[in-house]
Design a protein around this motif. Structure first.
Motif, PDB file in Angstrom:
ATOM      1  N   ASN A   1       0.865  -1.148   0.014  1.00 40.50           N
ATOM      2  CA  ASN A   1       0.158   0.111   0.011  1.00 40.50           C
ATOM      3  C   ASN A   1       0.860   1.272  -0.086  1.00 40.50           C
ATOM      4  N   VAL A   2       0.319   2.383  -0.689  1.00 41.44           N
ATOM      5  CA  VAL A   2       1.147   3.443  -0.611  1.00 41.44           C
ATOM      6  C   VAL A   2      -0.088   4.686  -0.557  1.00 41.44           C
ATOM      7  N   CYS A   3       0.567   5.634   0.119  1.00 44.62           N
ATOM      8  CA  CYS A   3      -0.373   6.886   0.177  1.00 44.62           C
ATOM      9  C   CYS A   3       0.520   7.993  -0.006  1.00 44.62           C
ATOM     10  N   PHE A   4       0.401   9.276  -0.543  1.00 47.24           N
ATOM     11  CA  PHE A   4       1.080  10.214  -0.632  1.00 47.24           C
ATOM     12  C   PHE A   4       0.283  11.735  -1.028  1.00 47.24           C
ATOM     13  N   ASP A   5       0.802  12.635  -0.953  1.00 41.15           N
ATOM     14  CA  ASP A   5       0.300  13.926  -1.356  1.00 41.15           C
ATOM     15  C   ASP A   5       0.748  14.649  -2.432  1.00 41.15           C
ATOM     16  N   VAL A   6       0.080  15.370  -3.238  1.00 44.93           N
ATOM     17  CA  VAL A   6       0.085  16.446  -4.360  1.00 44.93           C
ATOM     18  C   VAL A   6      -0.105  17.650  -4.045  1.00 44.93           C
ATOM     19  N   VAL A   7       0.815  18.514  -3.502  1.00 42.37           N
ATOM     20  CA  VAL A   7       0.199  20.064  -3.261  1.00 42.37           C
ATOM     21  C   VAL A   7       0.522  20.927  -4.314  1.00 42.37           C
ATOM     22  N   PHE A   8      -0.534  21.686  -4.625  1.00 43.61           N
ATOM     23  CA  PHE A   8      -0.648  22.815  -5.929  1.00 43.61           C
ATOM     24  C   PHE A   8      -0.870  23.955  -5.133  1.00 43.61           C
ATOM     25  N   ASP A   9      -0.431  25.095  -5.619  1.00 40.71           N
ATOM     26  CA  ASP A   9      -0.702  26.303  -5.297  1.00 40.71           C
ATOM     27  C   ASP A   9      -0.881  27.189  -6.455  1.00 40.71           C
ATOM     28  N   ASP A  10      -1.130  28.363  -6.349  1.00 37.49           N
ATOM     29  CA  ASP A  10      -1.593  29.461  -7.554  1.00 37.49           C
ATOM     30  C   ASP A  10      -1.008  30.838  -6.952  1.00 37.49           C
ATOM     31  N   PRO A  11      -0.248  31.276  -8.001  1.00 37.57           N
ATOM     32  CA  PRO A  11       0.242  32.813  -7.735  1.00 37.57           C
ATOM     33  C   PRO A  11      -0.874  33.868  -7.244  1.00 37.57           C
ATOM     34  N   ASN A  12      -1.976  33.593  -7.607  1.00 37.08           N
ATOM     35  CA  ASN A  12      -3.206  34.484  -7.353  1.00 37.08           C
ATOM     36  C   ASN A  12      -3.612  33.927  -6.048  1.00 37.08           C
ATOM     37  N   ALA A  13      -3.489  34.639  -4.847  1.00 32.70           N
ATOM     38  CA  ALA A  13      -4.087  34.087  -3.659  1.00 32.70           C
ATOM     39  C   ALA A  13      -5.439  33.583  -3.565  1.00 32.70           C
ATOM     40  N   ALA A  14      -6.047  34.680  -4.413  1.00 34.42           N
ATOM     41  CA  ALA A  14      -7.581  34.755  -4.294  1.00 34.42           C
ATOM     42  C   ALA A  14      -8.231  33.448  -4.988  1.00 34.42           C
ATOM     43  N   ASN A  15      -7.405  32.854  -5.883  1.00 33.34           N
ATOM     44  CA  ASN A  15      -8.003  31.765  -6.738  1.00 33.34           C
ATOM     45  C   ASN A  15      -8.228  30.656  -5.681  1.00 33.34           C
ATOM     46  N   VAL A  16      -9.288  29.722  -6.115  1.00 32.51           N
ATOM     47  CA  VAL A  16      -9.523  28.561  -5.265  1.00 32.51           C
ATOM     48  C   VAL A  16      -9.379  27.219  -6.445  1.00 32.51           C
ATOM     49  N   LEU A  17      -8.588  26.479  -5.932  1.00 28.76           N
ATOM     50  CA  LEU A  17      -8.003  25.347  -6.735  1.00 28.76           C
ATOM     51  C   LEU A  17      -8.731  24.092  -6.446  1.00 28.76           C
ATOM     52  N   THR A  18      -8.855  23.143  -7.506  1.00 28.54           N
ATOM     53  CA  THR A  18      -9.650  21.932  -7.465  1.00 28.54           C
ATOM     54  C   THR A  18      -8.575  21.018  -8.261  1.00 28.54           C
ATOM     55  N   ILE A  19      -8.513  19.779  -7.881  1.00 23.39           N
ATOM     56  CA  ILE A  19      -7.633  18.637  -8.312  1.00 23.39           C
ATOM     57  C   ILE A  19      -8.633  17.638  -8.779  1.00 23.39           C
TER      58      ILE A  19
END
Length: 204
Positions: free
Chosen positions: A41-59
């Protein structure tokens, strides 16, 4: 107007990796690659950010479709963390899972993607048992992680090879040891059953 898309994963790859399972657990082999044996079994995170702090991100990910039994959850909005977990299934040899991140900018939506390679191996295998009679021989075949060493040497054409020819005088179980490291099974056995010749007599 313009929109700067989300960045590639924070840290350049997967983070918060963990592995567990019957064979000892999967391992992270690179910033975007993992290796597993069956039932690991494996678990891991993928973390994204956006230069515009007001933007809401969806993966989104194709991993829950490609990998039987995989789970994916998302927390946060910017940065956003996607957590992917999976247990390697017998018969499944690997795949590339893609994570796509999208912001909510309007009217131009920004997207980015990141892929993780899964390599799955069953470990070292010696092949199926065999039967021979009289002067017959059996072709043995190791796979999964050479070079290999076979024992006992009795009746084998070679011991430091993948495919020795076996001609034992009596039923013999051979053990092959590979060169895998980590959690994957590194040894297996195969039995060559020797059946002694016999005569059939038909009567009217």
């Amino acid at each position: 107007c313009t929109n700067t898309p989300p960045n590639q994963p924070v840290g350049g790859g997967i983070t918060n990796f963990s592995g567990a399972g019957g064979a000892g657990g999967g391992t992270q082999t690179g910033a975007a690659s993992v290796a597993l044996c069956y039932n690991d079994n494996v678990c891991f995170d993928v973390v994204f950010d956006d230069p515009n702090a007001a933007n809401v991100l969806t993966i989104t990910t194709d991993g829950t479709t490609l990998m039987p039994g995989a789970t994916f959850t998302q927390t946060g909005s910017n940065p956003v963390t996607g957590t992917f977990c999976w247990t390697a299934q017998p018969g499944f040899t690997g795949n590339v899972v893609t994570f796509v991140v999208q912001d909510d900018a309007c009217p131009i939506v920004g997207t980015n993607s990141f892929s993780v390679n899964f390599a799955i191996t069953p470990g070292v295998t010696a092949g199926p048992d065999d039967f021979i009679c009289g002067s017959q021989t059996a072709q043995l075949s190791a796979s999964g992680g050479g070079p290999y060493t076979w024992s006992p040497a009795t009746g084998l054409s070679c011991t430091n090879c993948a495919n020795p020819v076996a001609s034992p005088a009596t039923t013999t179980t051979y053990t092959v040891v590979g060169s895998l490291t980590g959690s994957c099974p590194n040894t297996d056995q195969v039995t060559v059953n020797v059946v002694f010749p016999f005569n059939l007599t038909a009567t009217a």
